[in-house]
Design an enzyme around this catalytic site. Sequence first.
Site, PDB file in Angstrom:
ATOM      1  N   LEU A   1       0.897  -1.186   0.065  1.00 60.79           N
ATOM      2  CA  LEU A   1       0.062  -0.103   0.130  1.00 60.79           C
ATOM      3  C   LEU A   1       0.816   1.300  -0.012  1.00 60.79           C
ATOM      4  O   LEU A   1       1.904   1.446   0.664  1.00 60.79           O
ATOM      5  CB  LEU A   1      -0.966   0.155   1.165  1.00 60.79           C
ATOM      6  CG  LEU A   1      -1.865  -1.188   1.488  1.00 60.79           C
ATOM      7  CD1 LEU A   1      -2.875  -0.612   2.421  1.00 60.79           C
ATOM      8  CD2 LEU A   1      -2.582  -1.546   0.044  1.00 60.79           C
TER       9      LEU A   1
ATOM     10  N   GLY B   1       0.912  -5.426   1.033  1.00 61.91           N
ATOM     11  CA  GLY B   1       0.087  -5.297   0.042  1.00 61.91           C
ATOM     12  C   GLY B   1       0.468  -6.022  -1.281  1.00 61.91           C
ATOM     13  O   GLY B   1      -0.343  -6.540  -2.074  1.00 61.91           O
TER      14      GLY B   1
ATOM     15  N   ASN C   1       4.094  -7.971   6.316  1.00 62.94           N
ATOM     16  CA  ASN C   1       5.176  -7.363   7.408  1.00 62.94           C
ATOM     17  C   ASN C   1       4.396  -6.397   8.173  1.00 62.94           C
ATOM     18  O   ASN C   1       4.748  -5.486   8.881  1.00 62.94           O
ATOM     19  CB  ASN C   1       6.309  -6.713   6.944  1.00 62.94           C
ATOM     20  CG  ASN C   1       6.062  -5.736   5.745  1.00 62.94           C
ATOM     21  OD1 ASN C   1       5.047  -5.609   5.230  1.00 62.94           O
ATOM     22  ND2 ASN C   1       7.065  -4.688   5.730  1.00 62.94           N
ATOM     23  N   GLU C   2       2.941  -6.245   7.860  1.00 62.40           N
ATOM     24  CA  GLU C   2       1.979  -5.005   8.650  1.00 62.40           C
ATOM     25  C   GLU C   2       2.344  -4.929  10.004  1.00 62.40           C
ATOM     26  O   GLU C   2       2.478  -3.855  10.439  1.00 62.40           O
ATOM     27  CB  GLU C   2       0.710  -5.551   8.235  1.00 62.40           C
ATOM     28  CG  GLU C   2       0.088  -5.271   6.910  1.00 62.40           C
ATOM     29  CD  GLU C   2       0.028  -6.445   5.935  1.00 62.40           C
ATOM     30  OE1 GLU C   2       0.926  -7.440   6.586  1.00 62.40           O
ATOM     31  OE2 GLU C   2      -0.367  -6.271   5.092  1.00 62.40           O
TER      32      GLU C   2
HETATM   33  C1  LIG Z   1      -4.065   1.352   8.539  1.00 66.03           C
HETATM   34  C2  LIG Z   1      -4.334  -0.139   8.237  1.00 66.03           C
HETATM   35  C3  LIG Z   1      -3.893  -0.504   7.322  1.00 66.03           C
HETATM   36  C4  LIG Z   1      -3.894  -1.849   6.911  1.00 66.03           C
HETATM   37  C5  LIG Z   1      -3.729  -2.271   5.621  1.00 66.03           C
HETATM   38  C6  LIG Z   1      -3.028  -3.660   5.573  1.00 66.03           C
HETATM   39  C7  LIG Z   1      -2.650  -4.201   4.288  1.00 66.03           C
HETATM   40  C8  LIG Z   1      -1.460  -3.835   3.692  1.00 66.03           C
HETATM   41  C9  LIG Z   1      -0.524  -2.841   4.059  1.00 66.03           C
HETATM   42  C10 LIG Z   1       0.757  -2.423   3.360  1.00 66.03           C
HETATM   43  O1  LIG Z   1       0.869  -2.795   2.399  1.00 66.03           O
HETATM   44  S1  LIG Z   1       1.689  -1.214   4.364  1.00 66.03           S
HETATM   45  C11 LIG Z   1       2.969  -1.052   3.276  1.00 66.03           C
HETATM   46  C12 LIG Z   1       4.134  -2.076   3.584  1.00 66.03           C
HETATM   47  N1  LIG Z   1       5.262  -1.883   2.751  1.00 66.03           N
HETATM   48  C13 LIG Z   1       6.574  -1.980   3.080  1.00 66.03           C
HETATM   49  O2  LIG Z   1       6.601  -1.929   4.394  1.00 66.03           O
HETATM   50  C14 LIG Z   1       7.456  -1.626   1.947  1.00 66.03           C
HETATM   51  C15 LIG Z   1       8.304  -0.362   2.425  1.00 66.03           C
HETATM   52  N2  LIG Z   1       9.416  -0.352   1.217  1.00 66.03           N
HETATM   53  C16 LIG Z   1      10.296  -0.886   1.446  1.00 66.03           C
HETATM   54  O3  LIG Z   1      10.611  -1.816   2.219  1.00 66.03           O
HETATM   55  C17 LIG Z   1      11.527  -0.775   0.565  1.00 66.03           C
HETATM   56  O4  LIG Z   1      10.967   0.616   0.037  1.00 66.03           O
HETATM   57  C18 LIG Z   1      11.372  -1.714  -0.932  1.00 66.03           C
HETATM   58  C19 LIG Z   1      10.014  -1.872  -1.400  1.00 66.03           C
HETATM   59  C20 LIG Z   1      12.060  -2.775  -0.430  1.00 66.03           C
HETATM   60  C21 LIG Z   1      12.287  -0.911  -1.982  1.00 66.03           C
HETATM   61  O5  LIG Z   1      13.545  -0.577  -1.436  1.00 66.03           O
HETATM   62  P1  LIG Z   1      14.504   0.350  -1.787  1.00 66.03           P
HETATM   63  O6  LIG Z   1      15.603   0.463  -1.174  1.00 66.03           O
HETATM   64  O7  LIG Z   1      14.592  -0.221  -3.418  1.00 66.03           O
HETATM   65  O8  LIG Z   1      13.601   1.797  -2.266  1.00 66.03           O
HETATM   66  P2  LIG Z   1      13.411   2.766  -1.117  1.00 66.03           P
HETATM   67  O9  LIG Z   1      14.934   3.604  -1.293  1.00 66.03           O
HETATM   68  O10 LIG Z   1      13.310   2.174   0.214  1.00 66.03           O
HETATM   69  O11 LIG Z   1      12.359   3.650  -1.446  1.00 66.03           O
HETATM   70  C22 LIG Z   1      12.228   4.279  -2.734  1.00 66.03           C
HETATM   71  C23 LIG Z   1      11.256   5.529  -2.466  1.00 66.03           C
HETATM   72  O12 LIG Z   1       9.806   4.925  -2.335  1.00 66.03           O
HETATM   73  C24 LIG Z   1       9.482   5.412  -0.936  1.00 66.03           C
HETATM   74  N3  LIG Z   1       8.293   4.011  -0.373  1.00 66.03           N
HETATM   75  C25 LIG Z   1       8.694   2.939  -0.325  1.00 66.03           C
HETATM   76  N4  LIG Z   1       7.741   1.945  -0.165  1.00 66.03           N
HETATM   77  C26 LIG Z   1       6.659   2.874   0.029  1.00 66.03           C
HETATM   78  C27 LIG Z   1       5.441   2.733   0.349  1.00 66.03           C
HETATM   79  N5  LIG Z   1       5.034   1.310   0.540  1.00 66.03           N
HETATM   80  N6  LIG Z   1       4.504   3.749   0.185  1.00 66.03           N
HETATM   81  C28 LIG Z   1       4.913   5.025  -0.116  1.00 66.03           C
HETATM   82  N7  LIG Z   1       6.275   5.368  -0.526  1.00 66.03           N
HETATM   83  C29 LIG Z   1       7.134   4.030  -0.273  1.00 66.03           C
HETATM   84  C30 LIG Z   1      10.439   5.488  -0.041  1.00 66.03           C
HETATM   85  O13 LIG Z   1       9.957   6.289   0.941  1.00 66.03           O
HETATM   86  C31 LIG Z   1      11.343   6.342  -1.142  1.00 66.03           C
HETATM   87  O14 LIG Z   1      11.018   7.663  -1.206  1.00 66.03           O
HETATM   88  P3  LIG Z   1      11.950   8.847  -1.506  1.00 66.03           P
HETATM   89  O15 LIG Z   1      12.963   8.628  -0.589  1.00 66.03           O
HETATM   90  O16 LIG Z   1      12.631   8.693  -2.863  1.00 66.03           O
HETATM   91  O17 LIG Z   1      11.050  10.039  -1.278  1.00 66.03           O
END
Ligand SMILES: CCCCCCC/C=C/C(=O)SCCNC(=O)CCNC(=O)[C@H](O)C(C)(C)COP(=O)(O)OP(=O)(O)OC[C@H]1O[C@@H](n2cnc3c(N)ncnc32)[C@H](O)[C@@H]1OP(=O)(O)O
Length: 301
Positions: A108, A153, A177-178
Site C-alpha cells: 500500500l 499489499g 510485514n504489517e
Molecule cells: C492502517 C491499516 C492498514 C491496513 C492495511 C494492511 C494491508 C497492507 C498494508 C501495506 O501494504 S503497508 C506497506 C508495507 N510496505 C512496506 O513496508 C515496504 C516499504 N518499502 C520498502 O521496504 C522498500 O522501499 C522496498 C520496497 C524494499 C524497496 O527498497 P529500495 O531501497 O529499492 O527503495 P527505497 O529507497 O526504500 O524507496 C524508494 C522511495 O519509495 C518510497 N516508498 C517505499 N515504499 C513505499 C510505500 N509502501 N509507500 C509509499 N512510499 C514508499 C520511499 O520512501 C522512497 O521515497 P523517497 O525517499 O525517494 O522519497
Amino acid sequence: MALMAGLRVPARALLRSGCWLRGAALAGAEAAAGLGAGVRRFGSQRVLVEPDPAAGVAVVKLKSPPVNSLSLELLTELVISLEKLDNDKTFRGIVLTSDLCGVFSAGLDLTELCGRSPAHYAEYWRALQELWLRLYLSGLVSVAAVNGASPAGGCLLCLSCDYRVLADSPSCVIGPNETRLGIVAPFWFKDCMVNTVGHRAAEQALQLGTLFPPAEALRVGLVDQVVPEDQVQSTALAAMARWLAIPDHARQLTKSMMRKPTADRLAKHREADVQSFVSFVSRDSIQKALQTYLEKLKQKG
Ligand SMILES: CCCCCCC/C=C/C(=O)SCCNC(=O)CCNC(=O)[C@H](O)C(C)(C)COP(=O)(O)OP(=O)(O)OC[C@H]1O[C@@H](n2cnc3c(N)ncnc32)[C@H](O)[C@@H]1OP(=O)(O)O
C-alpha cells in the site's frame, strides 16, 4: 555517482522503469515469448499490458516508479486493465509482474494512508477491495512473476493469483510485514494467507510480520517456484501453459468453488470493512506509527 546523487529520484526511477542494463535481455525474452513485431501493447500510465493473442495470454506489468506502491491511481488503472482482459475472450491468462528492477510492489502507498481525510481513506479502501475481489475471482489464469520485493499489499497481490514464481535474489523478500509497521492486515488478507500456507504458518507470519527470503517462501508454500532472476517470466509462462491445458469451464468452476466462500466474506460486508478501516487508520496512534515508518524509509533512501 555524484550525478546520480544529485538527480536521486529521477535517476533511480529511470534505472528502475527503464531497466537499462536489462533492456536487450528483456527484448530477447519478449521475442521468445512471441511478443515481438506486430503485437500491440496497451494499458495505461502505470500498467503496461503486453498481449500475446495467439497464446491467449497477456503480461501485465506494474510500472509506477519508484517502487510500485499501490496508490489510488495504480489500483484504479490495474482494476481497469484486469476488467478489460477478463471481458476479452481473446485472453485466457495473465502474468502479473513488475516493469521495475528489484521491486514487485512495495504494498500500500503509505502516503495514501497518512494525513488524508476519512473520505479519502474510504475511497482508497474501496479501490483496494475492488482490486482484490477482481483478481482473486478472475476467470483468467493468473500467474505472479515476482521479480522483486513484495511486502504486505504486494504479497496480497501475489496471493490473489493462482500460481507464484519468485526470483532467487536476497532482495526478493515476500510476506505480510504489517505488524512491523504497527498496523493490522485485513481479515481477507489473513484468509488468503491461511488458504495458501495453512493456519499455523499464517498465524506466525502475520503476527511476526515476516518477510520471507526466497528459499523460506518456497518452504512455507507462499510461492510455488523459485528460479534465477532472469528466468522468472519464462518460468511463469511455462507454468501458464500447464494451467491453460485444462479446459476453462472446469478450471473456472473449481476456482470459484475454492475461492468464493473467502471472497464472499468480504463481498457481503464491504461497507462495514471500509468503515472499520477508516476508523482504524484515523486513530492518532496509527497515524503516528505510519508517519514514523515513512520517515524512516525516506531517511534510509
Ligand atoms: C492502517 C491499516 C492498514 C491496513 C492495511 C494492511 C494491508 C497492507 C498494508 C501495506 O501494504 S503497508 C506497506 C508495507 N510496505 C512496506 O513496508 C515496504 C516499504 N518499502 C520498502 O521496504 C522498500 O522501499 C522496498 C520496497 C524494499 C524497496 O527498497 P529500495 O531501497 O529499492 O527503495 P527505497 O529507497 O526504500 O524507496 C524508494 C522511495 O519509495 C518510497 N516508498 C517505499 N515504499 C513505499 C510505500 N509502501 N509507500 C509509499 N512510499 C514508499 C520511499 O520512501 C522512497 O521515497 P523517497 O525517499 O525517494 O522519497
